[in-house]
Design a protein around this motif. Sequence first.
Motif, PDB file in Angstrom:
ATOM      1  N   TRP A 142       0.129  26.321  20.994  1.00  0.00           N
ATOM      2  CA  TRP A 142      -1.071  26.817  21.682  1.00  0.00           C
ATOM      3  C   TRP A 142      -2.242  26.863  20.710  1.00  0.00           C
ATOM      4  O   TRP A 142      -3.355  26.436  21.029  1.00  0.00           O
ATOM      5  CB  TRP A 142      -0.797  28.207  22.251  1.00  0.00           C
ATOM      6  N   LYS A 143      -1.998  27.374  19.492  1.00  0.00           N
ATOM      7  CA  LYS A 143      -3.043  27.473  18.477  1.00  0.00           C
ATOM      8  C   LYS A 143      -3.615  26.092  18.141  1.00  0.00           C
ATOM      9  O   LYS A 143      -4.824  25.926  17.927  1.00  0.00           O
ATOM     10  CB  LYS A 143      -2.465  28.117  17.212  1.00  0.00           C
ATOM     11  N   LEU A 144      -2.738  25.081  18.124  1.00  0.00           N
ATOM     12  CA  LEU A 144      -3.161  23.720  17.795  1.00  0.00           C
ATOM     13  C   LEU A 144      -3.685  22.953  19.012  1.00  0.00           C
ATOM     14  O   LEU A 144      -4.139  21.819  18.882  1.00  0.00           O
ATOM     15  CB  LEU A 144      -1.989  22.950  17.164  1.00  0.00           C
ATOM     16  N   GLY A 145      -3.598  23.593  20.206  1.00  0.00           N
ATOM     17  CA  GLY A 145      -4.084  22.936  21.420  1.00  0.00           C
ATOM     18  C   GLY A 145      -3.189  21.814  21.907  1.00  0.00           C
ATOM     19  O   GLY A 145      -3.636  20.888  22.580  1.00  0.00           O
ATOM     20  N   ILE A 146      -1.888  21.889  21.569  1.00  0.00           N
ATOM     21  CA  ILE A 146      -0.938  20.842  21.966  1.00  0.00           C
ATOM     22  C   ILE A 146      -0.182  21.292  23.213  1.00  0.00           C
ATOM     23  O   ILE A 146       0.502  22.317  23.178  1.00  0.00           O
ATOM     24  CB  ILE A 146       0.083  20.549  20.839  1.00  0.00           C
ATOM     25  N   PRO A 147      -0.291  20.557  24.325  1.00  0.00           N
ATOM     26  CA  PRO A 147       0.436  20.951  25.541  1.00  0.00           C
ATOM     27  C   PRO A 147       1.912  20.590  25.483  1.00  0.00           C
ATOM     28  O   PRO A 147       2.390  19.672  26.149  1.00  0.00           O
ATOM     29  CB  PRO A 147      -0.289  20.178  26.655  1.00  0.00           C
ATOM     30  N   ASN A 156       4.161  31.803  28.014  1.00  0.00           N
ATOM     31  CA  ASN A 156       4.363  30.587  28.806  1.00  0.00           C
ATOM     32  C   ASN A 156       3.252  30.453  29.839  1.00  0.00           C
ATOM     33  O   ASN A 156       2.709  29.371  30.062  1.00  0.00           O
ATOM     34  CB  ASN A 156       5.738  30.663  29.495  1.00  0.00           C
ATOM     35  N   GLY A 157       2.888  31.570  30.480  1.00  0.00           N
ATOM     36  CA  GLY A 157       1.842  31.540  31.496  1.00  0.00           C
ATOM     37  C   GLY A 157       0.512  31.078  30.946  1.00  0.00           C
ATOM     38  O   GLY A 157      -0.104  30.156  31.490  1.00  0.00           O
ATOM     39  N   PHE A 158       0.052  31.686  29.824  1.00  0.00           N
ATOM     40  CA  PHE A 158      -1.270  31.264  29.342  1.00  0.00           C
ATOM     41  C   PHE A 158      -1.202  29.929  28.603  1.00  0.00           C
ATOM     42  O   PHE A 158      -2.172  29.179  28.556  1.00  0.00           O
ATOM     43  CB  PHE A 158      -1.964  32.367  28.527  1.00  0.00           C
ATOM     44  N   HIS A 159      -0.023  29.606  28.042  1.00  0.00           N
ATOM     45  CA  HIS A 159       0.174  28.296  27.401  1.00  0.00           C
ATOM     46  C   HIS A 159       0.106  27.186  28.444  1.00  0.00           C
ATOM     47  O   HIS A 159      -0.485  26.136  28.213  1.00  0.00           O
ATOM     48  CB  HIS A 159       1.542  28.292  26.705  1.00  0.00           C
ATOM     49  N   SER A 213      -4.575  34.806  32.015  1.00  0.00           N
ATOM     50  CA  SER A 213      -5.202  34.894  30.692  1.00  0.00           C
ATOM     51  C   SER A 213      -5.744  33.550  30.224  1.00  0.00           C
ATOM     52  O   SER A 213      -6.603  33.502  29.343  1.00  0.00           O
ATOM     53  CB  SER A 213      -4.200  35.415  29.653  1.00  0.00           C
ATOM     54  N   GLY A 214      -5.213  32.474  30.765  1.00  0.00           N
ATOM     55  CA  GLY A 214      -5.709  31.140  30.426  1.00  0.00           C
ATOM     56  C   GLY A 214      -5.320  30.678  29.038  1.00  0.00           C
ATOM     57  O   GLY A 214      -4.939  31.458  28.184  1.00  0.00           O
ATOM     58  N   GLY A 215      -5.408  29.364  28.821  1.00  0.00           N
ATOM     59  CA  GLY A 215      -5.126  28.762  27.514  1.00  0.00           C
ATOM     60  C   GLY A 215      -6.137  27.652  27.291  1.00  0.00           C
ATOM     61  O   GLY A 215      -5.855  26.484  27.498  1.00  0.00           O
ATOM     62  N   ILE A 257       7.597  31.583  18.644  1.00  0.00           N
ATOM     63  CA  ILE A 257       6.874  31.039  17.480  1.00  0.00           C
ATOM     64  C   ILE A 257       6.341  29.638  17.772  1.00  0.00           C
ATOM     65  O   ILE A 257       5.163  29.334  17.521  1.00  0.00           O
ATOM     66  CB  ILE A 257       7.797  31.019  16.239  1.00  0.00           C
ATOM     67  N   TRP A 258       7.187  28.764  18.320  1.00  0.00           N
ATOM     68  CA  TRP A 258       6.759  27.381  18.598  1.00  0.00           C
ATOM     69  C   TRP A 258       5.683  27.342  19.681  1.00  0.00           C
ATOM     70  O   TRP A 258       4.722  26.578  19.588  1.00  0.00           O
ATOM     71  CB  TRP A 258       7.965  26.536  19.010  1.00  0.00           C
ATOM     72  N   ASN A 259       5.813  28.187  20.687  1.00  0.00           N
ATOM     73  CA  ASN A 259       4.809  28.213  21.751  1.00  0.00           C
ATOM     74  C   ASN A 259       3.452  28.663  21.227  1.00  0.00           C
ATOM     75  O   ASN A 259       2.417  28.090  21.580  1.00  0.00           O
ATOM     76  CB  ASN A 259       5.261  29.151  22.884  1.00  0.00           C
ATOM     77  N   LEU A 260       3.441  29.701  20.397  1.00  0.00           N
ATOM     78  CA  LEU A 260       2.173  30.188  19.840  1.00  0.00           C
ATOM     79  C   LEU A 260       1.551  29.161  18.899  1.00  0.00           C
ATOM     80  O   LEU A 260       0.330  28.978  18.882  1.00  0.00           O
ATOM     81  CB  LEU A 260       2.398  31.518  19.104  1.00  0.00           C
ATOM     82  N   LEU A 261       2.401  28.480  18.124  1.00  0.00           N
ATOM     83  CA  LEU A 261       1.901  27.463  17.190  1.00  0.00           C
ATOM     84  C   LEU A 261       1.256  26.305  17.938  1.00  0.00           C
ATOM     85  O   LEU A 261       0.139  25.877  17.605  1.00  0.00           O
ATOM     86  CB  LEU A 261       3.046  26.964  16.301  1.00  0.00           C
TER      87      LEU A 261
END
Length: 361
Positions: free
Chosen positions: A100-105, A20-23, A263-265, A94-98
């Motif tokens: 984040w990977k797609l760059g969707i806030p 959540n923090g880096f997202h 860690s940043g996102g 899972i949804w948060n990582l997905l």
Amino acid sequence: MDFTLLIIIIVLALVFDYINGFHDAANSIATIVATKVLTPFQAVLWAAVFNFAAYFISKFIIGEFKIGNTIAKSVEEHFITLDVILAGLIAAIIWNLLTWKLGIPSSSSHTLLGGFMGAALAHAGALSAIVDGKEVDVINYAKVIPTFMFIFLAPLLGLIIAYFITVAIMWICRKANPSKADRWFKRLQLVSSAMFSLGHGGNDAQKVMGIIGAAVICYKMDMADPVYVAADSADRFKLFVNDEFWWWVPLASFVVIALGTLSGGWKIVKTMGSKITKVTPLEGVAAETSGAVTLYLTEHFGVPVSTTHTITGSIIGVGITKRVSAVRWGVTINLLWAWILTIPVSAVIAGIFYYILKVFL
């Protein structure tokens, strides 16, 4: 087995807290990086410090964790089991990582809530069930409906406040020297981003705290702990917060989200900082101040809103002051779809994982 499962849940909850923090790091730093007030590393360090500082405000100034309480009680306690909480956490991660990977806030808050509710509904097998001769809803609608409403109200509130703050600042500074004013607003952005980071920490760290609280309460009830059993259901979260054994959970929730922010996102920073609209230091101050005000108001009323939605609405609000076409509406509409889908998709994923876990647990 129950205590082992509780420890697994706490570890996963803190993993989610870190993600959540880096997202959500972009929420606090996107505008300050876009305006080149701070470098990306300086910005995440700045945001992380104030994410953690929010703990002391919630603990010693506000004196309670209202949002954590709301999350813990979003599902009726009769339908909360450790399996339910575990499945909800897995879906949220899972949804948060997905996204984040797609760059969707998307909203970490809503994916956590959606996962929790979806697993509980899978456990109950229906929207309601008979408990002690009475029909009881699985979802605590009194807690959840305001959260659903603020999917749309939080960005709208951020947009309106940001619009009027921007207009007011432009009117006040209409005769100011542009380069001198720009230097001042770059300094003020440090203040406004710190304010927003305080709101982000106070809002989002409590959500993980609420999930851990729900798990501890569930464990204590399963173990027939006399203190928890004797307490009214409305008071059990306060018991958890004040429990000498679990004193470290609130502190850990704030520490871990701060480390995640550090860690940043960067993919989401790019979307928030430049793809929605181009942001100047003046507009950065307006957007962050608007976002902070919205978060403080909703935290006061114990409504867990999305910091992502809030700052996005605020950025759109400052963009509209230039002209409607200054906002890249195609990007904004895609974000809106992600917001709408987050809760139901997380709920479905959690329901699937609940049934998988039942095979093994």
